[in-house]
Design a protein around this motif. Structure first.
Motif, mmCIF file in Angstrom:
data_model
loop_
_atom_site.group_PDB
_atom_site.id
_atom_site.type_symbol
_atom_site.label_atom_id
_atom_site.label_comp_id
_atom_site.label_asym_id
_atom_site.label_seq_id
_atom_site.Cartn_x
_atom_site.Cartn_y
_atom_site.Cartn_z
ATOM 1 N N ARG A 267 0.822 -1.205 0.000
ATOM 2 C CA ARG A 267 0.000 0.000 0.000
ATOM 3 C C ARG A 267 0.859 1.260 0.000
ATOM 4 O O ARG A 267 0.600 2.216 -0.739
ATOM 5 C CB ARG A 267 -0.854 -0.009 1.275
ATOM 6 C CG ARG A 267 -2.231 0.482 1.074
ATOM 7 C CD ARG A 267 -3.022 0.373 2.347
ATOM 8 N NE ARG A 267 -3.235 1.706 2.899
ATOM 9 C CZ ARG A 267 -3.842 2.673 2.266
ATOM 10 N NH1 ARG A 267 -4.275 2.477 1.044
ATOM 11 N NH2 ARG A 267 -4.019 3.840 2.821
ATOM 12 N N LEU A 268 1.920 1.202 0.844
ATOM 13 C CA LEU A 268 2.846 2.335 0.891
ATOM 14 C C LEU A 268 3.491 2.563 -0.468
ATOM 15 O O LEU A 268 3.591 3.703 -0.936
ATOM 16 C CB LEU A 268 3.966 2.064 1.911
ATOM 17 C CG LEU A 268 3.682 2.419 3.353
ATOM 18 C CD1 LEU A 268 4.873 2.045 4.227
ATOM 19 C CD2 LEU A 268 3.422 3.923 3.484
ATOM 20 N N VAL A 269 3.888 1.440 -1.108
ATOM 21 C CA VAL A 269 4.549 1.560 -2.407
ATOM 22 C C VAL A 269 3.595 2.198 -3.429
ATOM 23 O O VAL A 269 3.971 3.141 -4.139
ATOM 24 C CB VAL A 269 5.049 0.173 -2.905
ATOM 25 C CG1 VAL A 269 5.520 0.258 -4.347
ATOM 26 C CG2 VAL A 269 6.165 -0.337 -2.005
ATOM 27 N N SER A 270 2.322 1.678 -3.458
ATOM 28 C CA SER A 270 1.423 2.274 -4.466
ATOM 29 C C SER A 270 1.105 3.736 -4.132
ATOM 30 O O SER A 270 0.981 4.561 -5.041
ATOM 31 C CB SER A 270 0.131 1.472 -4.679
ATOM 32 O OG SER A 270 -0.256 0.820 -3.536
ATOM 33 N N LEU A 271 1.015 4.042 -2.836
ATOM 34 C CA LEU A 271 0.789 5.446 -2.458
ATOM 35 C C LEU A 271 1.932 6.329 -2.945
ATOM 36 O O LEU A 271 1.712 7.365 -3.590
ATOM 37 C CB LEU A 271 0.730 5.540 -0.933
ATOM 38 C CG LEU A 271 -0.620 5.824 -0.298
ATOM 39 C CD1 LEU A 271 -0.521 5.675 1.205
ATOM 40 C CD2 LEU A 271 -1.137 7.191 -0.661
ATOM 41 N N ILE A 272 3.150 5.872 -2.638
ATOM 42 C CA ILE A 272 4.320 6.678 -3.013
ATOM 43 C C ILE A 272 4.412 6.793 -4.539
ATOM 44 O O ILE A 272 4.696 7.879 -5.071
ATOM 45 C CB ILE A 272 5.606 6.086 -2.393
ATOM 46 C CG1 ILE A 272 5.562 6.343 -0.879
ATOM 47 C CG2 ILE A 272 6.872 6.683 -2.997
ATOM 48 C CD1 ILE A 272 6.537 5.566 -0.062
ATOM 49 N N ASN A 273 4.108 5.677 -5.237
ATOM 50 C CA ASN A 273 4.140 5.738 -6.710
ATOM 51 C C ASN A 273 3.160 6.778 -7.241
ATOM 52 O O ASN A 273 3.490 7.564 -8.127
ATOM 53 C CB ASN A 273 3.780 4.373 -7.312
ATOM 54 C CG ASN A 273 4.984 3.460 -7.299
ATOM 55 O OD1 ASN A 273 6.117 3.932 -7.227
ATOM 56 N ND2 ASN A 273 4.744 2.154 -7.345
#
Ligand code: ADP
Length: 436
Positions: A267-273
């Motif tokens: 989730r963090l990765v998709s948020l940051i992306n």
């Protein structure tokens, strides 16, 4: 500005003063010349009528220092002169005024004097006996008149400079007062500009000021939202990791917690992306070059990949329409299609359907994504394009949503100078149409 007004006012005053001085001097000198000539004429007529011989007999009457009297015979020789001995004077026939008097009865002329800046005025008149009587007087030249006035002119110049300094000071204070007032009340739309000509300029400044404030506010909100969004999965990860670290969970739970940690990390990765993507799109200078692409072909490609997402809920995805060329960037088109179709799947019901349609409309390529999902309530339809706005927060999170998908879509459409339409009815479905 003050200095400019001062110097301009001073400049204008100087020009006006110079022009006025020169023109008044000319006019005055013209009048003065006329007066001198008229006096000479009167003098000559007087002498003629009274009989010059009487005067010559009584020389004391002609010893006027200001007027020179010359009496000339018809052959040009001088009979009498009150200023010099007649015998030594040369023939006067070549004097223009004398010549004219012999020919036409009267003659006049003006010559520069031997004395600096003085002129001699001559008037000649023919007498009844054929002789000519000439009277002459010296008067100031134009330059002389001008120079004699120079003292007063310099005084007036100094006076005007002082006056200009005072007037321009008050004038600038008065002129700048409304502008100063405006600068202090730039937020207050009701404040009056005071100058009609400045109104469009002020409105523009106000608009820009409002834009700056709005963009600062939205940046502030975005930062606060980002921090909040990042904090939630990080707190969860930290909590689960702590439990595992302290051996407070059994073997089976460890696997479950590890899965939770991975889910939150994803989730963090998709948020940051998504955040990175939005900030890239915000920098318009870095917009990639646009090429001609077939929207239908790209939609076909993407739907192939997205179908796997739809399997879980047994959602049918179909593609309709025709080949449609559009000037764009492939990455952006993929993002556009993915975000819209993912939402159509994510907010759909069991055994629902998603229909993608690619078409032309006048000058636009049209991409329409319709679903038979949960729909969006009327009052929230406008807000779903805002960053981090979600109708149902938990559903969005559970399904891997970041709340940024439609904001990215809106941004991409804006880069294409396109537009978006949203139609939706709760429990019936949503359809989003993009015109590029
Ligand atoms: P998310 O990542 O949460 O999907 P989006 O910006 O893509 O974020 O969408 C914002 C919100 O709009 C979603 O959280 C959802 O509530 C609503 N939404 C978007 N698309 C649809 C749809 N097709 N049907 C119903 N609701 C939708």
């Amino acid at each position: 500005m003050k200095q400019k007004i001062n110097s301009r006012l001073l400049f204008i005053s100087m020009v006006v003063l110079a022009l006025a001085t020169v023109s008044i001097t000319f006019v005055y000198y013209g009048l003065f010349q006329e007066q001198v000539k008229k006096d000479l004429r009167v003098e000559a007529e007087l002498l003629k009528n009274a009989g010059i011989t009487e005067f010559v007999k009584n020389e004391a009457m002609l010893s006027n220092e200001d007027i020179r009297i010359t009496w000339i015979k018809s052959d040009g020789s001088v009979i009498y002169d009150n200023d010099a001995n007649a015998e030594y004077l040369s023939n006067h026939l070549n004097r223009p005024e004398v010549d004219a008097a012999f020919k036409r009865g009267v003659g006049e002329s003006v010559r520069e004097s031997d004395t600096m800046n003085m002129r001699t005025f001559y008037y000649a008149i023919i007498m009844d006996d054929g002789t000519v009587l000439r009277v002459a007087t010296e008067a100031r030249s134009l330059l002389n008149v001008f120079l004699s006035a120079s003292g007063i002119i310099i005084f007036i110049i100094i006076l005007i400079i002082v006056l200009c300094i005072f007037i321009s000071h008050f004038l600038t204070v008065q002129l700048l007062e409304p502008i100063k007032r405006l600068a202090d009340s730039i937020d207050d739309n009701s404040s009056i500009v005071g100058y009609k000509e400045l109104e469009p300029f002020m409105n523009r400044i106000r608009e820009q000021h409002e834009d700056i404030l709005a963009s600062a506010k939205s940046r502030q909100d975005f930062t606060a939202n980002v921090s909040h969004e990042l904090k939630t999965p990080l707190t969860a990860i930290s909590g689960y990791a702590e439990l595992i670290e302290n051996r407070m969970v059994d073997e089976e739970k460890v696997i479950h917690f590890s899965a939770e940690i991975r889910k939150n990390a994803d989730r963090l990765v998709s948020l940051i992306n998504d955040i990175i993507r939005l900030s890239e799109l915000d920098h318009k200078e870095s917009t990639p070059e646009f090429v001609s692409l077939d929207l239908y072909e790209i939609a076909e490609e993407r739907l192939e990949l997205l179908r796997s997402n739809a399997r879980e809920k047994n959602i049918q995805i179909s593609l309709k329409g025709e080949n449609c060329m559009v000037l764009s960037n492939k990455g952006m088109l993929i993002e556009l299609i993915d975000n819209l179709v993912q939402n159509a799947i994510r907010y759909n019901v069991q055994n629902g359907m998603v229909e993608v349609c690619v078409d032309h409309n006048k000058n636009h390529a049209v991409l329409k994504v319709s679903d038979s999902g949960i729909g969006i309530p009327k009052d929230e339809q406008k807000r779903v394009f805002e960053r981090f706005y979600r109708v149902d927060k938990s559903r969005s999170r559970e399904t891997g949503g970041t709340g940024l998908g439609l904001a990215i879509v809106k941004h991409i459409v804006e880069i294409h100078d396109g537009s978006i339409e949203l139609e939706s009815e709760v429990k019936k479905g949503t359809s989003i149409t993009v015109y590029l």
